[in-house]
Design an enzyme around this catalytic site. Structure first.
Site, mmCIF file in Angstrom:
data_model
loop_
_atom_site.group_PDB
_atom_site.id
_atom_site.type_symbol
_atom_site.label_atom_id
_atom_site.label_comp_id
_atom_site.label_asym_id
_atom_site.label_seq_id
_atom_site.Cartn_x
_atom_site.Cartn_y
_atom_site.Cartn_z
ATOM 1 N N ILE A 183 4.120 28.984 -27.426
ATOM 2 C CA ILE A 183 4.992 30.021 -26.892
ATOM 3 C C ILE A 183 4.622 31.383 -27.472
ATOM 4 O O ILE A 183 4.605 32.398 -26.778
ATOM 5 C CB ILE A 183 6.469 29.708 -27.210
ATOM 6 C CG1 ILE A 183 6.899 28.373 -26.598
ATOM 7 C CG2 ILE A 183 7.375 30.844 -26.737
ATOM 8 C CD1 ILE A 183 7.021 28.374 -25.111
ATOM 9 N N TYR A 190 14.665 18.832 -36.783
ATOM 10 C CA TYR A 190 14.079 19.946 -36.028
ATOM 11 C C TYR A 190 15.161 20.674 -35.228
ATOM 12 O O TYR A 190 15.256 21.906 -35.264
ATOM 13 C CB TYR A 190 12.993 19.438 -35.080
ATOM 14 C CG TYR A 190 12.510 20.511 -34.126
ATOM 15 C CD1 TYR A 190 11.656 21.516 -34.556
ATOM 16 C CD2 TYR A 190 12.935 20.527 -32.788
ATOM 17 C CE1 TYR A 190 11.236 22.519 -33.686
ATOM 18 C CE2 TYR A 190 12.510 21.525 -31.914
ATOM 19 C CZ TYR A 190 11.665 22.510 -32.372
ATOM 20 O OH TYR A 190 11.259 23.508 -31.517
#
Length: 288
Positions: free
Chosen positions: A16, A160
């Protein structure tokens, strides 16, 4: 743009972050790639310049997992109009890993590193846009304020998700504090939706697109599309502090649109507790 915008993208050499940097360069921005690896940053810069001839791309040595190194990194910058807190670690191993500072690695890199970097960058951020890249995974998670380091219960997927939730909570709380202080800076939270490698276009040396599936393409999108909310948050004059931007279609794919944050992302008591614990864990007093 009427003038050149200077933007730091953490983790700007891949994923990203790379496509955020590429799209910002296409818009005429000067982009600083925050990366541990000079080689990877150079490769990413070459890939961007191949698509954007003359792009102004620079490298900032940056290791978010090493808190003691961040002041030196921040000292290497002279001007910022925006920073995109994108870099992140996602581990699959069932074995819990720690940073050099002894913190759980995903929480340390994804949240604590960006929290500490905000402290050291503060003199450059008085009128800047601070963009935090969260995750769709944060929707289903809740912070355990008594076990932020996942010492008592470690599951890589949950850890996460919680680290990304911590980032998003921080982003919203940062904007509240900036508004209360009368600052001209703003903090905006974004997320990329469901961004898959298999739907991401290839870039020489940075990413090779594997075989795709037609079904996934109907539901999700590539990392190039996943970068669009962050790019919009940096460049669009109508974006406001405290907002959440993500993909239009079910929060998973499509062009950016304004979303309503889930209540657990903006709860002021949770945010205040996380802020205080983050100060203690980093040894820094982030006062804005």
């Amino acid at each position: 743009m009427a003038r050149t915008v200077n933007v730091l993208v953490t983790g700007g050499n891949a994923g990203i972050g790379y496509f955020t940097a590429e799209q910002l360069a296409e818009a005429g921005a000067t982009v600083v790639l925050g990366s541990r690896s000079q080689t990877k940053a150079d490769t990413a810069a070459d890939a961007i310049r191949a698509r954007v001839p003359g792009a102004d791309i620079r490298h900032l040595p940056l290791d978010l997992g090493d808190l003691s190194s961040l002041k030196s990194s921040a000292d290497g910058l002279e001007k910022l109009d925006a920073v995109v807190f994108n870099a992140g670690v996602a581990l699959d191993s069932l074995d819990r890993e720690e940073s050099v500072d002894g913190h759980e690695l995903m929480f340390a890199t994804n949240h604590l590193g960006h929290f500490a970097l905000t402290h050291w960058l503060a003199p450059l951020l008085t009128t800047a846009r601070i963009i935090t890249v969260g995750s769709f995974a944060a929707r289903s998670e809740r912070l355990d304020l008594d076990d932020l380091q996942s010492i008592n219960a470690y599951d890589p997927k949950r850890t996460y998700g919680r680290s990304k939730l911590a980032q998003m909570i921080f982003g919203f709380e940062l904007d509240r504090r900036l508004r209360a202080a009368g600052s001209r800076a703003m903090s905006v939270v974004v997320h990329p939706g469901g961004a898959l490698d298999s739907l991401t276009p290839s870039r020489p040396g940075v990413h090779t697109r594997p075989a795709s599936t037609r079904v996934a393409g109907l539901l999700l999108h590539g990392k190039d599309s996943g970068a669009m909310p962050a790019v919009k948050a940096v460049l669009d004059p109508d974006v406001e502090g405290g907002q959440l931007w993500g993909p239009r279609q079910f929060g998973l794919r499509g062009k950016p649109h304004l979303e309503r944050p889930h209540a657990h992302m903006t709860d002021p008591e949770t945010a205040a507790a996380l802020w205080q614990k983050s100060c203690e864990l980093t040894g820094l007093d982030l006062d804005v």
